[in-house]
Design an enzyme around this catalytic site. Structure first.
Site, PDB file in Angstrom:
ATOM      1  N   CYS A  14      -4.891  -0.317  -7.216  1.00 30.00           N
ATOM      2  CA  CYS A  14      -3.740  -0.674  -6.370  1.00 30.00           C
ATOM      3  C   CYS A  14      -3.651  -2.176  -6.125  1.00 30.00           C
ATOM      4  CB  CYS A  14      -3.785   0.089  -5.056  1.00 30.00           C
ATOM      5  SG  CYS A  14      -4.958  -0.528  -3.829  1.00 30.00           S
ATOM      6  N   HIS A  56     -12.693   5.620  -3.059  1.00 29.77           N
ATOM      7  CA  HIS A  56     -11.700   4.686  -2.536  1.00 29.77           C
ATOM      8  C   HIS A  56     -12.001   3.250  -2.991  1.00 29.77           C
ATOM      9  CE1 HIS A  56      -8.012   4.467  -0.480  1.00 29.77           C
ATOM     10  NE2 HIS A  56      -8.405   3.574   0.404  1.00 29.77           N
ATOM     11  N   TYR A  79      -9.311   0.638  -5.317  1.00 25.27           N
ATOM     12  CA  TYR A  79      -8.909  -0.750  -5.110  1.00 25.27           C
ATOM     13  C   TYR A  79      -8.880  -1.549  -6.416  1.00 25.27           C
ATOM     14  CZ  TYR A  79      -8.738  -0.610  -0.019  1.00 25.27           C
ATOM     15  OH  TYR A  79      -8.370  -0.360   1.278  1.00 25.27           O
ATOM     16  N   THR A 109      -4.287   4.859   7.316  1.00 28.32           N
ATOM     17  CA  THR A 109      -3.263   4.505   6.341  1.00 28.32           C
ATOM     18  C   THR A 109      -2.297   5.666   6.111  1.00 28.32           C
ATOM     19  OG1 THR A 109      -4.759   2.986   5.237  1.00 28.32           O
ATOM     20  CG2 THR A 109      -2.945   3.843   3.919  1.00 28.32           C
ATOM     21  N   GLU A 146      -0.372   1.568   9.239  1.00 25.54           N
ATOM     22  CA  GLU A 146      -1.635   2.110   9.732  1.00 25.54           C
ATOM     23  C   GLU A 146      -1.450   2.547  11.178  1.00 25.54           C
ATOM     24  OE1 GLU A 146      -3.346   0.797   6.115  1.00 25.54           O
ATOM     25  OE2 GLU A 146      -2.051  -0.362   7.397  1.00 25.54           O
ATOM     26  N   GLU A 200      -6.815  -6.089   3.956  1.00 23.95           N
ATOM     27  CA  GLU A 200      -7.280  -4.766   3.543  1.00 23.95           C
ATOM     28  C   GLU A 200      -8.256  -4.868   2.371  1.00 23.95           C
ATOM     29  OE1 GLU A 200      -4.756  -1.769   1.806  1.00 23.95           O
ATOM     30  OE2 GLU A 200      -5.539  -0.326   3.233  1.00 23.95           O
ATOM     31  N   CYS A 244       0.861  -1.187   0.000  1.00 26.31           N
ATOM     32  CA  CYS A 244       0.000   0.000   0.000  1.00 26.31           C
ATOM     33  C   CYS A 244       0.895   1.233   0.000  1.00 26.31           C
ATOM     34  CB  CYS A 244      -0.886  -0.028   1.241  1.00 26.31           C
ATOM     35  SG  CYS A 244      -1.743   1.521   1.552  1.00 26.31           S
ATOM     36  N   CYS A 300      -3.324   7.551  -1.693  1.00 28.96           N
ATOM     37  CA  CYS A 300      -4.641   7.648  -2.353  1.00 28.96           C
ATOM     38  C   CYS A 300      -5.734   8.142  -1.415  1.00 28.96           C
ATOM     39  CB  CYS A 300      -5.056   6.296  -2.911  1.00 28.96           C
ATOM     40  SG  CYS A 300      -3.716   5.244  -3.381  1.00 28.96           S
TER      41      CYS A 300
HETATM   42 FE1  SF4 Z   1      -3.377   1.842  -0.029  1.00 26.29          FE
HETATM   43 FE2  SF4 Z   1      -4.735   0.996  -2.147  1.00 26.29          FE
HETATM   44 FE3  SF4 Z   1      -5.905   2.599  -0.354  1.00 26.29          FE
HETATM   45 FE4  SF4 Z   1      -3.983   3.499  -2.034  1.00 26.29          FE
HETATM   46  S1  SF4 Z   1      -6.029   2.734  -2.595  1.00 26.29           S
HETATM   47  S2  SF4 Z   1      -4.169   3.944   0.140  1.00 26.29           S
HETATM   48  S3  SF4 Z   1      -2.628   1.737  -2.126  1.00 26.29           S
HETATM   49  S4  SF4 Z   1      -5.170   0.513  -0.032  1.00 26.29           S
HETATM   50 FE    FE Z   2      -6.954   1.331   1.976  1.00 29.10          FE
END
Ligand code: SF4
Ligand code: FE
Length: 484
Positions: A299, A292, A296, A191, A257, A447, A100, A104
């Site tokens: 990422c 968000h 996902y 995060t 985190e 996650e 991660c 983001c």
């Molecule tokens: Fe982390 Fe993915 Fe959230 Fe970006 S989108 S903060 S990489 S979990």
């Molecule tokens: Fe996340």
């Protein structure tokens, strides 16, 4: 200075006076801490790649506000193409860090707060949009990392914020002053908290009129007086302190985190983006969660690419790349991973403008995206572990391999393909362990389930957006049913 180099970023974080605790003690310089440093390296990648010619168009944009080149992580999406590029950028970073990269949450909070403040002002005659625009320009011009902070502790899940026995279990306004507000509460699972310059706080749920003090959004420097952080443990985290990089699996990168406590923190008026307008809390939450959930589809796919590559290498090193069941498992992993990408791209391509002019993803498709992310990485992980074999969790340590007396035996008995050094075979198994069970599992497996909202949160949104009435009408028309 609209773009910081990676080195400048690290220095800028080092200058902060954050209060960070880990293992019961204050961490004096998180940037030099071996457990935290890999997570800083992951965020750094969002700065470094912006300077690489081949990634420039994905990592940066020309700001419509300032005309300067800015990092996409500080950008307000202005088209569906912007939304698609966001997902592509996240896949790229997942591939480069296998973890991660944290930045983001700020980008997603940015876009949610931008459009929500605009609409709040329209209804309530408030001045939040201007406040937010000023904050946004400050972040863009200084290329800052922002922690988008939503999740409250929530206490008794059956009770709304104002009915909790302890009123601080949702972050709230405790004092209203002419020049600002004082807030108290906490945000959990934050995060990238220690790697962020600023914290952008939002409410965690839709709120009723009795929850006015909880309808609050603001931005605050991460080292502001009254703020402290407690870093969360990760599986195998202390391996990073053992000076045995091989045992870590992913030597350079990771995520982090923390629990952030706001112990009576003063927020000046110009940093407030919502203050009592409970009717807009739900919009902010829904939009942040939507963005968000789209994220996902980028990422996790990038991390999945590394995981699939590692599984394929493990098969090569065992001399079984041609076995039909191995090939089929790798096909299945790829199919699942690309299905997630399809969802990320689809909800972006179907983006629509909000009243403020920035672009929102298609909310139904973004929630479907995340719902799939709660499942597919588990199957991808299962298949990776299947291909890896049991040695992934029983292999000896780096210290054993470096012991001259043991080394010949380990080399001999743990060898697979005769042309591959045993150490390489073990390195790939450690990477697989890291991604499936170790520190990166926070950013990949668990996650995938709970990040950006647990599965049930998406199912509620899917139910709301699914338009069952229209589907019933379609069925009636085909079946020749008319009900006047
Ligand atoms: Fe982390 Fe993915 Fe959230 Fe970006 S989108 S903060 S990489 S979990
Ligand atoms: Fe996340």
């Amino acid at each position: 200075m609209a773009l910081m180099t990676g080195k400048e970023y690290i220095e800028s974080i080092r200058k902060l006076d954050q209060k960070v605790y880990m293992f019961g003690e204050r961490v004096e310089d998180p940037t030099r801490n071996p457990i935290l440093r890999p997570s800083l390296n992951s965020v750094r990648m969002t700065y470094d790649l912006a300077f690489q010619e081949e990634y420039r168009d994905l990592m940066t944009v020309i700001s419509p506000e300032t005309g300067q080149r800015i990092n996409r992580f500080t950008h307000i999406h202005r088209s569906s193409e912007d939304l698609v590029n966001k997902v592509k950028m996240q896949r790229l970073l997942g591939q480069k860090t296998a973890s991660c990269f944290q930045r983001c949450v700020g980008m997603d909070a940015f876009n949610a707060v931008y459009s929500t403040t605009y609409e709040t002002d329209q209804v309530h005659g408030t001045g939040y949009f201007k406040n937010f625009q000023n904050f946004m320009l400050y972040v863009q011009e200084n290329d800052l990392t922002v922690d988008g902070a939503m999740t409250d502790p929530k206490g008794d899940r059956s009770l709304p914020p104002h009915a909790q026995e302890d009123p601080d279990l949702f972050l709230r306004v405790v004092v209203r002053r002419p020049d600002g507000i004082v807030v108290r509460g906490a945000k959990v699972h934050q995060t990238g908290a220690v790697n962020s310059h600023e914290i952008l706080v939002m409410p965690t749920i839709a709120l009723g009129p009795e929850d006015q003090d909880y309808a609050v959004s603001f931005a605050v420097p991460s080292d502001e007086k009254g703020i402290f952080m407690v870093v969360g443990r990760q599986s195998c985290d202390t391996r990073k302190t053992e000076n045995a990089p091989m045992d870590v699996g992913n030597q350079k990168f990771g995520g982090m985190e923390a629990l952030i406590v706001f112990d009576n923190v003063f927020i000046p008026n110009e940093r407030i983006f919502l203050n009592g307008e409970t009717d807009f809390s739900g919009m902010m939450v829904e939009r942040f969660a939507g963005y968000h959930r789209q994220s996902y589809g980028g990422c996790k796919v990038g991390v999945g690419d590394v995981l699939i590559g590692a599984a394929a290498l493990a098969a090569d090193y065992n001399s079984i790349p041609k076995a039909s069941h191995i090939k089929d498992k790798l096909i299945e992993m790829t199919h699942l991973n690309e299905t997630l990408y399809c969802c990320g791209i689809a909800c972006s391509s179907e983006g629509v403008p909000t009243k403020s002019g920035n672009y929102m993803i298609d909310l139904l498709l973004a929630n479907v995206c995340k719902q799939n992310v709660t499942r597919f990485p588990y199957e991808i992980t299962r298949l990776a572990e299947d291909i890896a074999g049991g040695l992934m969790v029983t292999a000896p340590s780096q210290a054993d391999i470096r012991n001259p007396e043991l080394k010949p035996y380990i080399e001999k008995y743990l060898k697979g393909n005769k042309n591959v050094p045993t150490e390489n075979r073990l390195k790939i198994l450690r990477l697989l362990e890291n991604l499936t069970l170790g520190t990166a599992a926070v950013g990949y497996r668990t996650e995938s389930l709970h990040g950006a909202g647990s599965p049930q949160a998406q199912r509620i949104m899917i139910a709301r957006q699914g338009n069952l009435l229209e589907k019933k009408e379609l069925a009636k028309q085909i079946a020749g049913i008319s009900e006047e």
